[in-house]
Design an enzyme around this catalytic site. Sequence first.
Site, PDB file in Angstrom:
ATOM      1  N   ASN A  10      48.506 -40.969  -2.449  1.00 35.33           N
ATOM      2  CA  ASN A  10      47.608 -41.208  -1.238  1.00 35.33           C
ATOM      3  C   ASN A  10      48.076 -40.506  -0.215  1.00 35.33           C
ATOM      4  O   ASN A  10      49.163 -40.652   0.372  1.00 35.33           O
ATOM      5  CB  ASN A  10      47.991 -43.048  -0.954  1.00 35.33           C
ATOM      6  N   LYS A  12      46.983 -40.167   2.695  1.00 36.71           N
ATOM      7  CA  LYS A  12      46.901 -40.699   4.071  1.00 36.71           C
ATOM      8  C   LYS A  12      46.517 -39.753   5.069  1.00 36.71           C
ATOM      9  O   LYS A  12      45.647 -39.043   4.759  1.00 36.71           O
ATOM     10  CB  LYS A  12      48.329 -41.225   4.709  1.00 36.71           C
ATOM     11  N   HIS A  96      43.941 -50.781   1.969  1.00 36.06           N
ATOM     12  CA  HIS A  96      45.226 -50.379   2.087  1.00 36.06           C
ATOM     13  C   HIS A  96      45.944 -51.248   3.430  1.00 36.06           C
ATOM     14  O   HIS A  96      45.301 -51.501   4.372  1.00 36.06           O
ATOM     15  CB  HIS A  96      45.333 -48.943   2.288  1.00 36.06           C
ATOM     16  N   GLU A  98      47.431 -50.515   5.605  1.00 38.03           N
ATOM     17  CA  GLU A  98      47.515 -49.740   7.025  1.00 38.03           C
ATOM     18  C   GLU A  98      45.886 -50.159   7.531  1.00 38.03           C
ATOM     19  O   GLU A  98      45.871 -50.126   8.735  1.00 38.03           O
ATOM     20  CB  GLU A  98      47.662 -48.360   6.831  1.00 38.03           C
ATOM     21  N   GLU A 168      51.291 -53.312  -3.279  1.00 36.96           N
ATOM     22  CA  GLU A 168      52.019 -52.463  -2.124  1.00 36.96           C
ATOM     23  C   GLU A 168      52.792 -53.600  -1.284  1.00 36.96           C
ATOM     24  O   GLU A 168      51.874 -53.822  -0.483  1.00 36.96           O
ATOM     25  CB  GLU A 168      51.148 -51.568  -1.661  1.00 36.96           C
ATOM     26  N   GLY A 174      56.772 -46.640   3.129  1.00 38.98           N
ATOM     27  CA  GLY A 174      57.294 -45.769   3.959  1.00 38.98           C
ATOM     28  C   GLY A 174      58.573 -45.907   4.593  1.00 38.98           C
ATOM     29  O   GLY A 174      58.934 -45.430   5.440  1.00 38.98           O
ATOM     30  N   SER A 214      57.382 -46.729  -1.652  1.00 38.88           N
ATOM     31  CA  SER A 214      58.595 -45.776  -1.555  1.00 38.88           C
ATOM     32  C   SER A 214      59.017 -45.191  -3.126  1.00 38.88           C
ATOM     33  O   SER A 214      59.874 -45.305  -3.654  1.00 38.88           O
ATOM     34  CB  SER A 214      59.786 -46.409  -1.071  1.00 38.88           C
TER      35      SER A 214
HETATM   36  P1  13P Z   1      55.133 -44.448   0.524  1.00 41.07           P
HETATM   37  O1  13P Z   1      55.271 -44.109  -0.907  1.00 41.07           O
HETATM   38  O2  13P Z   1      55.410 -43.708   1.539  1.00 41.07           O
HETATM   39  O3  13P Z   1      55.931 -45.738   0.963  1.00 41.07           O
HETATM   40  O4  13P Z   1      53.709 -44.981   0.809  1.00 41.07           O
HETATM   41  C1  13P Z   1      52.979 -46.023  -0.262  1.00 41.07           C
HETATM   42  C2  13P Z   1      51.672 -46.171   0.038  1.00 41.07           C
HETATM   43  O5  13P Z   1      51.148 -46.778   1.191  1.00 41.07           O
HETATM   44  C3  13P Z   1      50.668 -45.451  -0.783  1.00 41.07           C
HETATM   45  O6  13P Z   1      49.504 -46.079  -0.534  1.00 41.07           O
END
Ligand code: 13P
Length: 259
Positions: A10, A12, A96, A98, A168, A174, A214
């Site tokens: 992803n 982002k 997601h 976010e 997740e 992150g 992560s």
């Molecule tokens: P990270 O791998 O940066 O922690 O992000 C995970 C994520 O949100 C994938 O959709």
Amino acid sequence: MERKPLIAGNWKMYKTPAESEEAARRLAELTRGLTGADVLVAPAHTALVLVSRALAGSDVLLGAQNLHWEKEGAFTGEISAQMLVGSGCSHVIIGHSERRQYFGETDETVRRRVEAALEAGLVPIVCVGETLEERKSGDTLKVLDKQISGGLKKIFLKDGHSLVVAYEPVWAIGTGLTATPQEAQEAHAHIRKRLAGLYGETTAAAIRILYGGSVKPENIRELMARPDIDGALVGGASLAPETFARIARFGETESGLST
Ligand code: 13P
């Protein structure tokens, strides 16, 4: 049931179209001949068409990061399932954390998007996961139940290959914190039990459940060793093609990794 691992990146809100195209081209090279896992990238909408061309002839799959549920209309700034199909996508990330956190996504809007994606022949990658607060207060499984039953309410699946779920934990995204393989396995097993309740054992056994939060080359193997972890949804570590390809090649020997 054998589930082929899916390693999804992803991207982002990173990378211009030109940068995405370059990364996709590199990733296609680095994953050539890989048979142990399906590999997918989800760039920004603006890069989809270029990335789709860069991936032509490779086995790397293309996904988008969101879609709107209407087919078309006066919805400024939104993108439909048909537009994603026309841009070369086979998959789309939905719900997601976010989007739930910053853009008002709810279980009901997730449900509508899932419905629209399936109708257009896209495979939805439905994201679920608890916040740190929810985990601390012992509500993890309750939160997952609510997100699954709300997001998949009245959603019909023709088979288990038409849906992917991504677990997740919000606190692991992150942050450098990863759920332990055991914590992730428990959540995944619970999710599969709920999916079996909705779709039956056979279908649930074919649905791939990805872990996200992560994920790195250093921790992918121990996660993948767990029975209900069928792949990863990778954020930060998917941005560099070399790192992401190492994650995708988790199943190979160290010498395989360096070729
Ligand atoms: P990270 O791998 O940066 O922690 O992000 C995970 C994520 O949100 C994938 O959709």
